[in-house]
Scaffold this active site. Structure first.
Site, short mmCIF file in Angstrom:
data_model
loop_
_atom_site.label_atom_id
_atom_site.label_comp_id
_atom_site.label_asym_id
_atom_site.label_seq_id
_atom_site.Cartn_x
_atom_site.Cartn_y
_atom_site.Cartn_z
N ASP A 21 0.83 -1.20 0.00
CA ASP A 21 0.00 0.00 0.00
C ASP A 21 0.87 1.26 0.00
O ASP A 21 1.73 1.43 0.85
CB ASP A 21 -0.89 -0.03 1.25
CG ASP A 21 -2.15 0.79 1.12
OD1 ASP A 21 -2.07 1.90 0.57
OD2 ASP A 21 -3.21 0.32 1.57
N THR B 130 -6.91 3.55 -1.83
CA THR B 130 -6.69 2.14 -1.52
C THR B 130 -7.72 1.22 -2.15
O THR B 130 -7.38 0.21 -2.76
CB THR B 130 -6.68 1.95 0.01
OG1 THR B 130 -5.61 2.72 0.56
CG2 THR B 130 -6.50 0.49 0.38
N ASN C 185 -12.54 5.31 -1.84
CA ASN C 185 -12.68 4.64 -0.55
C ASN C 185 -14.08 4.86 0.02
O ASN C 185 -14.65 3.98 0.66
CB ASN C 185 -11.65 5.16 0.45
CG ASN C 185 -10.25 4.63 0.19
OD1 ASN C 185 -10.06 3.66 -0.55
ND2 ASN C 185 -9.26 5.25 0.81
N LYS D 139 -5.74 -4.21 6.17
CA LYS D 139 -6.98 -3.47 5.95
C LYS D 139 -8.05 -4.39 5.38
O LYS D 139 -7.77 -5.20 4.50
CB LYS D 139 -6.76 -2.32 4.95
CG LYS D 139 -5.77 -1.26 5.39
CD LYS D 139 -5.64 -0.18 4.33
CE LYS D 139 -4.65 0.90 4.71
NZ LYS D 139 -4.53 1.94 3.66
N ARG E 220 -10.56 -3.56 3.39
CA ARG E 220 -10.84 -3.28 1.98
C ARG E 220 -9.81 -3.91 1.05
O ARG E 220 -10.14 -4.29 -0.08
CB ARG E 220 -10.95 -1.78 1.74
CG ARG E 220 -9.76 -0.93 2.14
CD ARG E 220 -10.14 0.56 2.00
NE ARG E 220 -9.09 1.49 2.38
CZ ARG E 220 -8.93 1.99 3.60
NH1 ARG E 220 -9.73 1.59 4.57
NH2 ARG E 220 -7.97 2.87 3.86
N HIS F 67 -1.55 2.39 -5.16
CA HIS F 67 -1.37 3.79 -5.54
C HIS F 67 -0.01 4.23 -5.06
O HIS F 67 0.69 3.49 -4.36
CB HIS F 67 -2.46 4.68 -4.93
CG HIS F 67 -2.59 4.55 -3.44
ND1 HIS F 67 -1.66 5.07 -2.55
CD2 HIS F 67 -3.52 3.92 -2.67
CE1 HIS F 67 -2.03 4.78 -1.31
NE2 HIS F 67 -3.14 4.07 -1.35
N HIS G 67 -2.55 10.96 -0.59
CA HIS G 67 -2.50 10.63 -2.02
C HIS G 67 -3.89 10.87 -2.58
O HIS G 67 -4.69 11.58 -1.98
CB HIS G 67 -2.05 9.17 -2.19
CG HIS G 67 -2.78 8.23 -1.30
ND1 HIS G 67 -4.01 7.70 -1.60
CD2 HIS G 67 -2.45 7.74 -0.06
CE1 HIS G 67 -4.43 6.93 -0.61
NE2 HIS G 67 -3.50 6.92 0.35
#
Length: 568
Positions: free
Chosen positions: A60, A99, A120, A181, A183, A355, A499
């Site tokens: 990430d 993300t 997100n 995470k 997600r 990213h 970001h």
């Protein structure tokens, strides 16, 4: 356990039979013990030279810039991957470089315009609850036991992942995912996942209705021991010395940290290199528990490592904190690959990122980059609502909604169509007059724009925004800030940089492929993360219909055609 209706419908679109999860687990475990398993009729044979385990790793916020900056110092796992196929100019080609959208591209082979994961978070004014912000990995139709919590779900992902496609063809295959995470786990694992874990609070958890298995319980026990005892700071490698410089951003000072862990500090564990190692340790334990890579059909293991992102947000990308993190990440990955080697598994690895990232403006200003700046509060939706409301004589309360000073913006849904059009036009004019704004595109403009097909490094801002646009969820207009403007007006503890921009420092990520015996090479031309799924599919001989992916197969044998020649 039976499949959810959404998962069943998704698998039906693949036109392939699939056994319920419990049957698939039994079949796979039996197959791994050498017995005949009740596989689907006419399942195609796995090519003899196909790897039996695919490992997809997402780091990430691991930008192409960070990779280039540190690659000469990598001697562990990241050093090993540089001996394989290196694509230093990979692209998360869309504008919404966050993300959830980024992870949704890696193993689906599709851009956010098709995955439906536009950000997100997005705003859905039709939901019945008071909170209209919807998280990409939640089921907003359900209420969690804790009113401050949510029910984690992959339901918003519109397309299958590679692991799901593999299971649809070979039901004995396993599809597992682990991350820091939720997600990341869910967007890489997908709807039909055998086991999925992520960090929450002070340990690893899983989907509602599933028990945390004994392997994850054991890993949590090991983590608890470390958190309870605390831990010493990490040593600073000699080559990190030049990164040590204190920088003040609002109420915090960063740039000299060593990640000392106070006893009982679970959050301190989470935002340190220790979490990435714990994720990889859990992945190793699951390899053993599920005998991954030991069966007759290929298994899929997705691993997302979140700490580089936590460090990027909390400390920026250029201090001792990031230097220590990348050194520890390289070391932990080296140990992980060594553990797979010791188990005699024929595995193939791809490593990329969801990213990139941008350092905090306060440090960049010290480096004579005066264009680096924080977005002004005038760009926040409340301020924009006040200005547009005054211009049009409308009540400003809730007139324009957004999750920050950039990205998607929504107009109050109960306005008449003519009023709504006036609000969009007035907001666009107001925003374009701000020197921090690079572009504003309306939903109508984006819907009328064809999806881009050229090399991602040539895309216009409009095309980048189009690749993130999915009409049922996207805003009434999207705001893109100028290069160097950080969409974080006020820094604070744990959040000094971010970001999410359409610029290449957030779009460009490395893509590294490795398998034992692979001829190493480096290909500098632009490629995309949506190319990963078709490439891995070809590597294991998984035939998919033409047009299944937005991406294309990448030849991993330096032009010999032996990888991509597997698929039709």
């Amino acid at each position: 356990m039976t499949l959810s209706r959404k998962a069943a419908l998704l698998l039906a679109t693949l036109s392939l039979p699939f056994a319920p999860a419990a049957l698939a687990r039994t079949a796979h475990n039996t197959a791994h013990k050498g017995s005949v398993a009740p596989v689907a009729a006419a399942a195609p044979a796995v090519p003899a030279n196909a790897p039996r385990l695919l490992v997809a790793i997402a780091v990430d916020q691991f930008s192409a810039d960070l990779f280039a900056q540190y690659r000469s110092h990598f001697t562990g796992g990241l050093g090993r991957l540089q001996q394989g196929a290196v694509f230093p100019a990979g692209y998360q080609s869309h504008a919404a470089t966050e993300t959830c959208p980024g992870h949704s591209t890696i193993l689906t082979g599709m851009r956010p315009a098709h995955t439906g994961i536009i950000a997100n978070n997005w705003i859905d004014q039709s939901v019945t609850r008071a909170k209209k912000v919807v998280y990409c990995a939640e089921d907003e139709t359900r209420t969690a036991a804790d009113p401050k919590d949510y029910v984690a779900s992959v339901g918003h992902l519109l397309v299958p992942t590679l692991g799901e496609r593999i299971k649809a063809v070979w039901p004995t295959s396993r599809n597992l995912a682990v991350s820091g995470k939720d997600r990341a786990t869910l967007m890489m694992g997908g709807h039909v996942i055998d086991q999925g874990y992520w960090w929450k609070g002070s340990g690893f958890t899983t989907l509602e209705g599933r028990a945390v298995g004994p392997t994850a319980v054991a890993q949590n026990a090991a983590v608890t021991t470390t958190i309870t005892a605390g831990d010493k700071p990490f040593d600073l490698p000699d080559w990190c010395g030049a990164r040590e410089r204190a920088v003040t951003a609002g109420p915090v000072t960063v740039g000299t940290g060593r990640f000392a862990l106070n006893a009982g500090d679970a959050n301190g564990f989470r935002v340190s290199p220790r979490l990435d190692r714990a994720v990889l340790d859990l992945a190793t334990r699951l390899v053993d528990e599920q005998m991954l890579g030991k069966g007759a059909t290929p298994d899929m293991l997705s691993v997302s490592l979140s700490v580089t992102d936590f460090v990027g947000h909390g400390y920026g990308t250029e201090g001792t904190e990031m230097c220590i993190q990348l050194h520890q990440l390289d070391t932990a990955l080296g140990d992980f690959f060594a553990s797979l080697d010791q188990r005699g598994i024929d595995y193939a690895v791809v490593l990329t990122a969801d990213h990139g990232g941008f350092d905090l403006p306060e440090r960049l200003d010290q480096q004579a980059l005066p264009k680096a700046q924080r977005a002004g509060i005038a760009l926040l939706p409340e301020a924009l609502s006040d200005k547009v409301g005054a211009t049009l004589g409308l009540d400003p309360k809730g007139l324009i909604l957004a999750d920050g000073p950039a990205g998607d913006f929504w107009v109050k849904r109960d306005l008449a169509p003519a009023q709504k059009a006036q609000v969009v036009a007035a907001a666009k004019a107001e925003l374009l007059a701000d020197p921090q704004v690079a572009a504003v595109f309306t939903a109508d403009e984006l819907a009328a724009t064809p999806l881009p097909t050229a090399s991602p490094d040539t895309w216009t801002l409009l095309q980048r925004a189009r690749a993130s646009f999915y009409a049922p969820r996207s805003g009434d207009f999207v705001v893109l800030l100028q290069r160097g403007v950080v969409a974080l007006p006020k820094p604070g503890p744990g959040y000094v940089a971010t970001h999410g921009s359409p610029w290449d420092y957030d779009r460009r990520v490395p893509m590294l492929f490795w398998r034992k015996g692979m001829a190493g090479f480096e290909q500098p031309s632009p490629v995309e993360t949506v190319d990963i799924a078709p490439t891995l599919a070809a590597l294991i001989g998984l035939n998919v219909p033409a047009g299944t992916f937005d991406g294309r197969c990448l030849d991993l044998d330096a032009g010999a055609g032996s990888t991509c020649g597997v698929t039709p």
